[in-house]
Design a protein around this motif. Structure first.
Motif: not given
Length: 343
Positions: A69-76, A146-150, A155-163, A178-180
């Motif tokens: 449910q959550h992404s983040q910024l980070s550094a290496y 119109k295309q996804v349920e959630n 900011p930073g929040e993540v949801t999924r729908q299928g792939e 969106v990544c897939g």
């Protein structure tokens, strides 16, 4: 670039150069409802049962806070606490995905596997396997609904729908990525393109700049410690997570040091596009290291360029910064969407 996605983009009138640069002919380069191909950003997949613990010892942020449910910024960072790369990290189908520009992607992809050792973790290039797109504008949230349920709300929040993995990215107007798979993203693109207008990477970069999100590029590898680029202000650094490469230097800057340079938002009227790493000049600056450097710059709808710069605090506050020399184009200060922590 994924071959299926490349063919799809070409069917959508995209022009793709020999090195994979995607561009669209746009009547308006800054459309109010903008749809972006994000193939200029490389993707690294880190998988395996030890992946979380392995990454926890490598990056500036607390990887335990990356959830479905959550992404983040980070550094290496290097052992000297200088950033080799910074990126957004999120979970996609239970694997960690690191997203960053292609030039620093190559740096991390070469270096990170060297430290896996006996950990049950695998580092692979996912850039040709997965596809990412972006959507920005006042239209964005309603159009996605119109295309996804959630749809991610914060900011930073993540949801999924299928792939598909959806992330709300900081900034105004509302912005999502969106990544897939190529197939799933192609289907989504066709629906979003009924109202959204394709836009080019410069506009996406401009939205990052306005949001105060720095991007380390090849020219600025090892140029900055995270605090110089405000990574601590955008939840990109954890000071409680424990040890990681470069942690001692980063912690010392917070607890014992005094920050003399930080990142600011500015604009400049120039015929020449500022490049990452370009030097800044301030008449009378006492520093032998120059007055600062350009972090990122992008064309502005108002003309000229908008840019993030790491600069001497004194020179910026005196409105005394120039490009190309002491008498070169002068930077006009702007206001970041967040404040600075008190000393």
């Amino acid at each position: 670039m994924n071959s299926q996605w490349k063919s799809f983009l070409e069917s959508q009138s995209a022009q793709i150069s020999a090195d994979g640069e995607v561009s669209f002919v746009c009547d308006d380069p800054f459309p109010p409802c903008a749809l972006f191909d994000l193939s200029h950003l490389g993707l690294i997949r880190v998988s395996g049962e030890d992946a979380r613990d392995f990454l926890q010892g490598q990056f500036t942020n607390d990887i335990r806070e990356v959830t479905p449910q959550h992404s983040q910024l980070s550094a290496y960072c290097s052992p000297k606490g200088r950033m080799l790369a910074n990126f957004r990290i999120f979970l996609h189908q239970d694997d960690y995905i690191l997203q960053m520009p292609r030039d620093t992607h190559a740096v991390v992809l070469k270096r990170l596997p060297m430290f896996v050792l006996i950990a049950k973790a695998k580092v692979t290039d996912a850039s040709d396997e997965l596809v990412s797109i972006g959507l920005a504008g006042d239209c964005a949230e309603a159009l996605l609904r119109k295309q996804v349920e959630n749809v991610p709300a914060q900011p930073g929040e993540v949801t999924r729908q299928g792939e598909l993995t959806l992330i709300r990215v900081p900034g105004e107007p509302a912005r999502f990525q969106v990544c897939g798979t190529a197939e799933g993203i192609s289907t989504l693109w066709q629906e979003l393109a009924k109202e959204g207008q394709p836009a080019n990477r410069d506009y996406w970069s401009l939205l990052d700049i306005r949001a105060g999100i720095p991007t380390v590029r090849q020219q600025t590898v090892e140029a900055f410690v995270p605090q110089m680029t405000n990574m601590q202000q955008i939840d990109g650094v954890s000071f409680t997570k424990g040890c990681y490469t470069g942690q001692e230097v980063v912690a010392r800057m917070k607890y014992l040091g005094k920050l003399k340079r930080r990142m600011y938002l500015a604009s400049v009227d120039s015929d020449t596009r500022p490049q990452p790493g370009d030097e800044l000049f301030a008449p009378g600056s006492a520093s032998g290291q120059g007055a600062g450097k350009v972090v990122n710059a992008s064309p502005s709808p108002k003309g000229g360029f908008e840019l993030l710069v790491v600069a001497e605090i004194k020179s910026f506050e005196e409105n005394n910064l120039h490009l190309q020399g002491d008498s070169g184009p002068k930077l006009t200060p702007s206001t970041l969407p967040y404040g600075f922590e008190e000393a």
